[in-house]
Design a protein around this motif. Structure first.
Motif, mmCIF file in Angstrom:
data_model
loop_
_atom_site.group_PDB
_atom_site.id
_atom_site.type_symbol
_atom_site.label_atom_id
_atom_site.label_comp_id
_atom_site.label_asym_id
_atom_site.label_seq_id
_atom_site.Cartn_x
_atom_site.Cartn_y
_atom_site.Cartn_z
ATOM 1 N N PHE A 122 28.273 -52.470 -49.777
ATOM 2 C CA PHE A 122 27.829 -52.214 -51.764
ATOM 3 C C PHE A 122 27.210 -51.561 -51.972
ATOM 4 C CE2 PHE A 122 31.852 -52.978 -50.322
ATOM 5 C CZ PHE A 122 32.959 -52.900 -51.488
ATOM 6 N N TYR A 123 26.308 -51.704 -53.321
ATOM 7 C CA TYR A 123 25.629 -50.953 -54.081
ATOM 8 C C TYR A 123 24.572 -52.597 -54.709
ATOM 9 C CZ TYR A 123 24.950 -46.272 -53.595
ATOM 10 O OH TYR A 123 24.824 -44.779 -52.717
ATOM 11 N N GLY A 124 25.942 -52.729 -55.741
ATOM 12 C CA GLY A 124 25.062 -54.165 -56.115
ATOM 13 C C GLY A 124 26.381 -55.319 -55.967
ATOM 14 N N LYS A 125 26.209 -56.098 -56.686
ATOM 15 C CA LYS A 125 26.920 -57.481 -56.771
ATOM 16 C C LYS A 125 28.313 -56.421 -57.220
ATOM 17 C CE LYS A 125 23.271 -60.093 -57.996
ATOM 18 N NZ LYS A 125 23.003 -61.429 -58.971
ATOM 19 N N ASP A 126 29.630 -57.299 -58.008
ATOM 20 C CA ASP A 126 30.864 -57.243 -58.244
ATOM 21 C C ASP A 126 30.997 -56.071 -59.689
ATOM 22 O OD1 ASP A 126 32.184 -58.448 -56.080
ATOM 23 O OD2 ASP A 126 32.432 -60.046 -57.227
ATOM 24 N N GLY A 127 31.807 -55.363 -59.337
ATOM 25 C CA GLY A 127 31.054 -54.056 -61.146
ATOM 26 C C GLY A 127 29.575 -53.392 -60.814
ATOM 27 N N GLU A 128 29.448 -54.011 -60.167
ATOM 28 C CA GLU A 128 27.946 -52.970 -60.397
ATOM 29 C C GLU A 128 28.158 -51.750 -59.651
ATOM 30 O OE1 GLU A 128 23.826 -55.189 -61.115
ATOM 31 O OE2 GLU A 128 24.711 -55.027 -59.191
ATOM 32 N N VAL A 129 27.556 -50.428 -60.182
ATOM 33 C CA VAL A 129 28.717 -49.031 -59.801
ATOM 34 C C VAL A 129 27.781 -48.443 -60.567
ATOM 35 C CG1 VAL A 129 30.899 -49.885 -59.390
ATOM 36 C CG2 VAL A 129 29.664 -48.492 -61.914
ATOM 37 N N ILE A 130 27.396 -47.446 -59.655
ATOM 38 C CA ILE A 130 27.080 -45.795 -60.444
ATOM 39 C C ILE A 130 27.557 -44.837 -60.814
ATOM 40 C CG2 ILE A 130 24.564 -46.794 -59.309
ATOM 41 C CD1 ILE A 130 25.382 -44.251 -56.969
ATOM 42 N N TYR A 131 27.731 -43.879 -61.519
ATOM 43 C CA TYR A 131 28.405 -42.954 -61.642
ATOM 44 C C TYR A 131 28.166 -41.186 -61.032
ATOM 45 C CZ TYR A 131 29.945 -46.215 -64.900
ATOM 46 O OH TYR A 131 30.499 -47.831 -65.617
ATOM 47 N N SER A 132 29.047 -40.721 -60.548
ATOM 48 C CA SER A 132 29.094 -39.708 -59.948
ATOM 49 C C SER A 132 29.335 -38.663 -60.892
ATOM 50 C CB SER A 132 30.430 -39.460 -59.182
ATOM 51 O OG SER A 132 30.019 -38.033 -58.455
ATOM 52 N N LEU A 133 27.997 -37.552 -61.524
ATOM 53 C CA LEU A 133 28.568 -36.792 -62.172
ATOM 54 C C LEU A 133 28.543 -35.027 -61.884
ATOM 55 C CD1 LEU A 133 26.696 -38.899 -65.289
ATOM 56 C CD2 LEU A 133 29.278 -37.878 -64.980
ATOM 57 N N SER A 134 29.361 -33.721 -62.428
ATOM 58 C CA SER A 134 28.816 -32.602 -62.411
ATOM 59 C C SER A 134 27.476 -32.770 -63.464
ATOM 60 C CB SER A 134 29.741 -31.887 -62.945
ATOM 61 O OG SER A 134 29.918 -31.066 -63.005
ATOM 62 N N ARG A 135 26.501 -31.682 -62.847
ATOM 63 C CA ARG A 135 25.920 -31.037 -63.501
ATOM 64 C C ARG A 135 25.795 -30.666 -64.604
ATOM 65 N NH1 ARG A 135 19.886 -30.956 -62.867
ATOM 66 N NH2 ARG A 135 20.270 -31.505 -60.944
ATOM 67 N N GLY A 136 26.454 -29.700 -64.639
ATOM 68 C CA GLY A 136 26.977 -28.301 -65.203
ATOM 69 C C GLY A 136 28.385 -29.084 -66.469
ATOM 70 N N LEU A 137 28.835 -29.774 -66.409
ATOM 71 C CA LEU A 137 29.848 -30.393 -67.289
ATOM 72 C C LEU A 137 29.074 -31.497 -67.945
ATOM 73 C CD1 LEU A 137 32.773 -31.877 -65.397
ATOM 74 C CD2 LEU A 137 32.941 -30.041 -66.786
ATOM 75 N N LEU A 138 28.183 -31.923 -67.475
ATOM 76 C CA LEU A 138 27.339 -33.344 -68.091
ATOM 77 C C LEU A 138 26.293 -32.363 -68.791
ATOM 78 C CD1 LEU A 138 25.897 -36.233 -68.897
ATOM 79 C CD2 LEU A 138 24.619 -35.976 -66.931
ATOM 80 N N ASN A 139 25.827 -30.919 -68.578
ATOM 81 C CA ASN A 139 25.020 -30.192 -69.323
ATOM 82 C C ASN A 139 25.963 -29.329 -70.524
ATOM 83 O OD1 ASN A 139 22.366 -29.288 -69.947
ATOM 84 N ND2 ASN A 139 21.593 -28.682 -68.363
ATOM 85 N N ARG A 140 26.912 -29.315 -70.275
ATOM 86 C CA ARG A 140 27.694 -28.665 -71.552
ATOM 87 C C ARG A 140 27.745 -29.875 -72.453
ATOM 88 N NH1 ARG A 140 32.445 -25.554 -68.169
ATOM 89 N NH2 ARG A 140 30.975 -23.370 -68.060
ATOM 90 N N LYS A 141 28.292 -31.045 -72.224
ATOM 91 C CA LYS A 141 28.510 -31.619 -73.238
ATOM 92 C C LYS A 141 27.394 -32.388 -73.690
ATOM 93 C CE LYS A 141 31.813 -34.730 -72.910
ATOM 94 N NZ LYS A 141 32.523 -34.971 -73.713
ATOM 95 N N MET A 142 26.302 -32.555 -73.075
ATOM 96 C CA MET A 142 25.320 -32.535 -74.060
ATOM 97 C C MET A 142 24.852 -31.586 -74.936
ATOM 98 S SD MET A 142 24.123 -35.845 -72.725
ATOM 99 C CE MET A 142 22.204 -35.824 -73.049
ATOM 100 N N VAL A 143 24.805 -30.445 -74.562
ATOM 101 C CA VAL A 143 24.513 -29.396 -75.587
ATOM 102 C C VAL A 143 25.728 -29.549 -76.468
ATOM 103 C CG1 VAL A 143 24.223 -26.781 -76.262
ATOM 104 C CG2 VAL A 143 23.701 -27.777 -73.603
ATOM 105 N N ASP A 144 26.986 -29.666 -76.565
ATOM 106 C CA ASP A 144 27.438 -29.732 -78.087
ATOM 107 C C ASP A 144 27.677 -31.395 -77.998
ATOM 108 O OD1 ASP A 144 29.294 -27.765 -77.290
ATOM 109 O OD2 ASP A 144 31.105 -29.285 -76.060
ATOM 110 N N LEU A 145 26.492 -32.347 -77.738
ATOM 111 C CA LEU A 145 26.250 -33.019 -78.667
ATOM 112 C C LEU A 145 24.662 -33.385 -79.870
ATOM 113 C CD1 LEU A 145 27.047 -36.272 -75.598
ATOM 114 C CD2 LEU A 145 28.628 -36.411 -77.777
#
Lengths: 447, 447
Positions: free
Chosen positions: B93-116
């Motif tokens: 486990f990476y951290g304590k209960d509930g601590e997570v990191i997030y897997s994201l698609s670079r392409g999807l995220l970049n599109r969303k960021m340009v929109d925003l």
């Protein structure tokens, strides 16, 4: 013998011209390009620390019969003269009896090298700016400006001997897997001048490299043939005791009166020269690879620019040529493997002299005035005289031998560890030349 | 408030778009340039390791109210799943209960960021190639090709957010006193794919980062929203077990059958993808300074490109923006000091995450399969659970805190020294959670 090739050398500096001579002697057609005018037709001034030529450089010259001509314009330097205070000068001999390095004017030497290369049959193309090289064909592109019209010239092989800001390397740098670093020291330098006496003699001992070590800054002087000395002031760019802190004539004169009082009598044009001459930068540049298949290769400062504190920039570049010559002997026409072996065998040694040069600023500017350091040198010299086969000092390994730099560095580090142990011995200041010390070193050498 | 400026941001990647949003919110006119087409209008494929977003990145998004939208397209990842052999999976486990990191698609995220960013009022100029910037005026030059005709556009301030091969940095690099290094790893990478099940579900646990550690190479898999996994094979470019050694279909299939037998069932297009997808390079790039007076500044990969093994490339870039925002708050219109403080406060932390990322390849590829390392992690976790105020593991400091990277690295090194002492204790394998071990750590922490 190698089959004759058509070879371009970019850069007509010291390494470019000597390389051209070596290539020409092997029967190749050699064209040397330089963006600057023919150095024989211009006044050279200003930027350039005086050169120091030592055994590695002499060997490269001797192997093509040029050592005597070059040494004829050099001044032998046998020791450091350390100016610790007014009229207090400590002397540290560089090597054993007769071992010397040579002070040379970069301009004079470069003119001579171009003459010698032309005599050997090398063709020069001055004021021709090379902007690009095709790594797969060795074709170079030449033009007036970076964004203007270019024409191409075809070669079988192109060498980049175009210095620390090499354009040829710049092209190689765009490849994947090309490692590169440039790191500037916060120490800059400025040239000053000690003119000759009216009768043409030198105002200071001409066979010494003069140092005024002052901690994080220092002044240095090397003799010229005409009776003058080229002085170099090394100092931080900013902070206390820095170039930035010397803005007015008064600040400058005060600074020299405080720190270098004995120079007042010998540097008459201090103020004029200081504010007229540029403050120059010192950079360590490393890269790898140095070659691209059998088409393009870097040599000298173009692949390993170092700071000047060991006096080995030119010597390391000339030694590149010695190694390349060995490879030409060994590999003949197999240029791809020849260049591959050249870069692999040379790279660790280029890294080592870069490290040694970087460290030597500290030695010259601070340690040469440090009692502990002077004691260490004294013990080393004493032990080395007793056991010359067991202890060659680092400076001698680097300067008076052809041992690979990387080996010299590794052995020097080991010697320094030993000396740190020895300096911890009880009453070492009094007993520095005792049998106990001798035995301690012998024992540590066996460990 | 700051007086409104006309600001150019070169690069419409993740850092460029988020920076543009921050600048726009402060009332500036913001133009973003990119040499590529609008990412919302093209199919993105191939090159790009999946992104990992962690607390530093989330904070930068949250501060402008964008965290929820972005996390909506991410998959929480709570642990490493270590595939040590067929059907043998260890979980860390990476951290304590509930601590997570997030897997994201670079392409999807970049599109969303340009929109925003567009929604926030930022103007985009796609397929506009910026070739040059005047460091003293911030004016940029744009044109079809490097050697073709250029037109200029005037700005008050230009940011280079144009990635590891930044053109803006390229211009800064030509100055004296500009330190720069690029160093390629001999490890390359290639993307492969684990498609979704017929019903759209994931073939492996989607909340794990899957690793197949095999010494000097490893396979990794991160889940995508559509049920697939993006796999990345990290392996030396040449030598044994290298990309170069896998030339034929047979060699490839044998290699995977030998080293990753449990992947056969889940990577159906291994052969096709392997030979179709490019082998990419990994580089660490460092430089300094990052800014030029109040006119030009670098941010993100343009000034600190790192290898991907800690999953912090984007997070470090986003944290640059958090720091810049603090400086804008603090300095107002004094942009010269603002940018100066930004680069000085950020540089040691950029160097630290570069070092941590470089080291983490070894941890992921070898140590995660090493019994001693697993024991160390077990002891650390046990002690940290008992004394959470005395021991935050390095990974948590880096990933689940906003402590400066340089501090996290220094404390992590100290913790590692302590653990090396602890691992030397007698019968540590049996007594790892004994009072003796606890006391030893407490004592070493006080030293």
């Amino acid at each position: 013998m190698q089959n004759p090739k058509k070879i371009a050398v970019v850069g007509s500096g010291l390494v470019g011209t000597l390389l051209a001579i070596y290539l020409k002697k092997r029967g190749h057609t050699v064209h040397v390009y330089d963006r600057s005018p023919d150095i024989r037709k211009i006044n050279f001034t200003g930027r350039s620390i005086n050169l120091v030529l030592s055994d590695r450089g002499v060997k490269a010259l001797r192997d093509v019969g040029l050592d005597e001509e070059v040494l004829g314009i050099g001044i032998p330097v046998e020791k450091r003269a350390i100016h610790t205070g007014v009229d207090t000068v400590n002397e540290q001999f560089y090597g054993k009896d007769g071992e010397v390095i040579y002070s040379l004017s970069r301009g004079l030497l470069n003119r001579k090298m171009v003459d010698l290369a032309e005599k050997a049959g090398v063709e020069f193309f001055f004021e021709e700016k090379v902007w690009d090289v095709d790594l797969t064909t060795a074709t170079i592109s030449i033009g007036e400006s970076e964004r203007g019209e270019w024409k191409t010239r075809d070669y079988d092989l192109t060498f980049g001997a175009d210095g620390a800001f090499s354009r040829i390397r710049h092209k190689m740098q765009r490849q994947s897997m090309f490692n590169y670093s440039q790191e500037f020291l916060n120490i800059g330098y400025k040239e000053l001048n000690i003119p000759a006496n009216a009768d043409g003699t030198h105002k200071l001992d001409k066979n010494s490299l003069h140092i005024w070590p002052r901690g994080n800054f220092m002044l240095m002087a090397l003799a010229n043939l005409d009776g003058s000395f080229t002085c170099t002031l090394f100092m931080p760019h900013d902070g206390e005791n820095s170039f930035e802190s010397l803005k007015t004539k008064e600040q400058l004169v005060d600074f020299f009166a405080n720190h270098f009082p004995d120079t007042e009598a010998v540097i008459p044009n201090l103020v004029e020269d200081f504010f007229k001459n540029p403050t120059s930068y010192l950079v360590t540049m490393k890269c790898f690879p140095w070659t691209f298949s059998d088409k393009v290769a870097l040599i000298g400062d173009a692949c390993h620019a170092i700071v000047p504190f060991y006096g080995h920039g030119m010597n390391a570049g000339f030694e590149d040529i010695t190694v390349l010559e060995q490879m030409m002997e060994q590999y003949g026409d197999d240029w791809a493997n020849l260049l591959n072996d050249y870069e692999n065998s040379r790279k660790p040694n280029a890294d080592a002299i870069a490290e040694l040069s970087y460290r030597n600023f500290l030695e010259m500017s601070s340690k040469t005035a440090d009692a502990n350091f002077l004691l260490q040198k004294k013990i080393e010299k004493w032990f080395s005289d007793k056991h010359p086969e067991l202890w060659v000092p680092l400076y001698s390994r680097v300067t008076f031998s052809h041992q690979p730099y990387a080996e010299a560095l590794a052995i020097g580090d080991r010697q320094n560890e030993i000396m740190q142990e020895v300096l911890k011995m009880e009453n070492i200041v009094e007993n520095w030349n005792s049998e106990k010390v001798e035995n301690k070193i012998l024992e540590l050498l066996k460990a």
